[in-house]
Design an enzyme around this catalytic site. Structure first.
Site, PDB file in Angstrom:
ATOM      1  N   ASP A 108      -4.939   0.846  -2.277  1.00 52.71           N
ATOM      2  CA  ASP A 108      -5.480  -0.460  -1.883  1.00 52.71           C
ATOM      3  C   ASP A 108      -5.557  -1.401  -3.083  1.00 52.71           C
ATOM      4  O   ASP A 108      -5.116  -2.558  -3.025  1.00 52.71           O
ATOM      5  CB  ASP A 108      -6.886  -0.302  -1.294  1.00 52.71           C
ATOM      6  CG  ASP A 108      -6.887   0.276   0.108  1.00 52.71           C
ATOM      7  OD1 ASP A 108      -5.811   0.324   0.729  1.00 52.71           O
ATOM      8  OD2 ASP A 108      -7.973   0.678   0.569  1.00 52.71           O
ATOM      9  N   GLU A 112      -6.289   6.716  -1.683  1.00 51.48           N
ATOM     10  CA  GLU A 112      -6.268   5.562  -0.783  1.00 51.48           C
ATOM     11  C   GLU A 112      -6.853   4.324  -1.462  1.00 51.48           C
ATOM     12  O   GLU A 112      -6.321   3.216  -1.327  1.00 51.48           O
ATOM     13  CB  GLU A 112      -7.049   5.876   0.496  1.00 51.48           C
ATOM     14  CG  GLU A 112      -6.370   6.869   1.415  1.00 51.48           C
ATOM     15  CD  GLU A 112      -5.088   6.346   2.036  1.00 51.48           C
ATOM     16  OE1 GLU A 112      -4.831   5.118   1.968  1.00 51.48           O
ATOM     17  OE2 GLU A 112      -4.323   7.150   2.569  1.00 51.48           O
ATOM     18  N   HIS A 129       1.651   4.301  -2.907  1.00 49.47           N
ATOM     19  CA  HIS A 129       1.562   5.757  -2.751  1.00 49.47           C
ATOM     20  C   HIS A 129       2.737   6.448  -3.453  1.00 49.47           C
ATOM     21  O   HIS A 129       2.566   7.494  -4.084  1.00 49.47           O
ATOM     22  CB  HIS A 129       1.549   6.140  -1.270  1.00 49.47           C
ATOM     23  CG  HIS A 129       0.201   6.079  -0.625  1.00 49.47           C
ATOM     24  ND1 HIS A 129      -0.937   6.589  -1.213  1.00 49.47           N
ATOM     25  CD2 HIS A 129      -0.193   5.585   0.584  1.00 49.47           C
ATOM     26  CE1 HIS A 129      -1.968   6.403  -0.410  1.00 49.47           C
ATOM     27  NE2 HIS A 129      -1.550   5.792   0.679  1.00 49.47           N
ATOM     28  N   HIS A 153       0.838  -1.203   0.000  1.00 47.68           N
ATOM     29  CA  HIS A 153       0.000   0.000   0.000  1.00 47.68           C
ATOM     30  C   HIS A 153       0.873   1.253   0.000  1.00 47.68           C
ATOM     31  O   HIS A 153       0.632   2.199  -0.767  1.00 47.68           O
ATOM     32  CB  HIS A 153      -0.913  -0.025   1.226  1.00 47.68           C
ATOM     33  CG  HIS A 153      -1.764   1.188   1.404  1.00 47.68           C
ATOM     34  ND1 HIS A 153      -3.083   1.248   0.981  1.00 47.68           N
ATOM     35  CD2 HIS A 153      -1.497   2.399   1.959  1.00 47.68           C
ATOM     36  CE1 HIS A 153      -3.575   2.444   1.269  1.00 47.68           C
ATOM     37  NE2 HIS A 153      -2.638   3.151   1.867  1.00 47.68           N
ATOM     38  N   GLU A 154       1.899   1.279   0.856  1.00 46.91           N
ATOM     39  CA  GLU A 154       2.773   2.454   0.938  1.00 46.91           C
ATOM     40  C   GLU A 154       3.640   2.582  -0.319  1.00 46.91           C
ATOM     41  O   GLU A 154       3.878   3.691  -0.809  1.00 46.91           O
ATOM     42  CB  GLU A 154       3.648   2.381   2.189  1.00 46.91           C
ATOM     43  CG  GLU A 154       2.872   2.422   3.491  1.00 46.91           C
ATOM     44  CD  GLU A 154       1.997   3.672   3.630  1.00 46.91           C
ATOM     45  OE1 GLU A 154       2.337   4.713   3.053  1.00 46.91           O
ATOM     46  OE2 GLU A 154       0.961   3.590   4.311  1.00 46.91           O
TER      47      GLU A 154
END
Length: 277
Positions: free
Chosen positions: A198, A194, A142, A138-139
């Protein structure tokens, strides 16, 4: 009044930057990937300095054998995700992960250019390697989707970041990096960003052919149960958790037809053991 000649030149440069970002499929991002790298490097140096001063940064080149062992196992998990074949900037960004020794903070965050930070509180909280891989994926998303720099544009304004991109404000990049060192962990992404992170985590984990591709969902299930208390985890303050988040991740996994079988927890267990968690 700005002379027309200079205004025209500025417009041409600005147009070129927008055109460049659009060609890279990064709508609305004025920064080039090289600017991401430059900004991220300075941010990471400042973040390192901040937590080093507090005695909380576990250095990857530490002489402590247990810290070295922890990084060996953490990097194995991270590299499985990075080598999934799905990370767009795999060969462009730095992709380093560092551990912040704060056992009370349940969080992780990403800086531009592929600098990932994870708190020992998060590692301690989890009990499944697939779930940690899901958070890391997930990070990574980003950074890889350039959400971090896009959010900085919103928070700090296009004019300032544009002056950095054009090379007309040599001190601004360092100034922004210094300011972000204290606030990056609180960087709030849009709900769209977000959701994309995901969804992308499912793609990354599926590409590993190792981890359960809905690993992030398992993390959010546990996080939701923790959030029912009076002191919700830090992660929820920076990563809004709508009710359908787990369902969305599981739905993405079903649509992609990727494996949801749990991977062995060998590296995760050794990571926790090395950190005495």
């Amino acid at each position: 009044m700005i002379p027309f000649k200079n205004l025209s030149r500025g417009f041409v440069i600005l147009f070129s930057l927008f055109a460049f970002s659009s060609c890279e499929d990064n709508e609305g991002v004025i920064f080039s990937t090289q600017d991401d790298i430059r900004l991220g490097e300075q941010v990471s140096q400042q973040v390192d300095s901040t937590y080093r001063a507090k005695g909380q940064l576990l250095e990857p080149n530490s002489s402590n054998a247990n810290v070295q062992k922890a990084y060996t196992h953490l990097n194995r998990i991270v590299n499985r995700v990075l080598n999934s074949g799905e990370v767009k900037y795999r060969n462009d960004f730095a992709w380093t992960v560092k551990i912040i020794d704060d056992r009370e903070t349940l969080n992780a965050f990403a800086a531009p250019g592929g600098y990932i930070y994870v708190y020992t509180g998060l590692i301690k909280f989890l009990d499944d390697e697939d779930h940690l891989a899901g958070v890391l994926a997930h990070e990574i998303a980003h950074a890889d989707k350039r959400h971090s720099v896009r959010q900085l544009q919103r928070d700090y304004g296009i004019a300032l970041l544009l002056s950095v991109a054009l090379g007309n404000n040599p001190g601004a990049l360092q100034q922004i990096a210094a300011q972000l060192a204290g606030t990056l962990a609180g960087l709030r992404f849009s709900r769209e960003a977000e959701t994309e992170a995901d969804n992308t985590s499912v793609l990354y984990l599926g590409g590993t052919k190792y981890y359960s591709c809905d690993g992030a969902a398992g993390f959010f299930v546990k996080l939701n149960s923790q959030a029912q208390g009076s002191n919700p985890p830090e992660f929820l303050s920076t990563h809004p958790n709508p009710d359908n988040r787990v369902e969305n991740i599981q739905q993405q996994a079903q649509q992609q037809g990727c494996s949801t079988d749990n991977a062995p927890d060998n590296d995760f267990n050794e990571l926790k053991k090395s950190l005495n968690l």
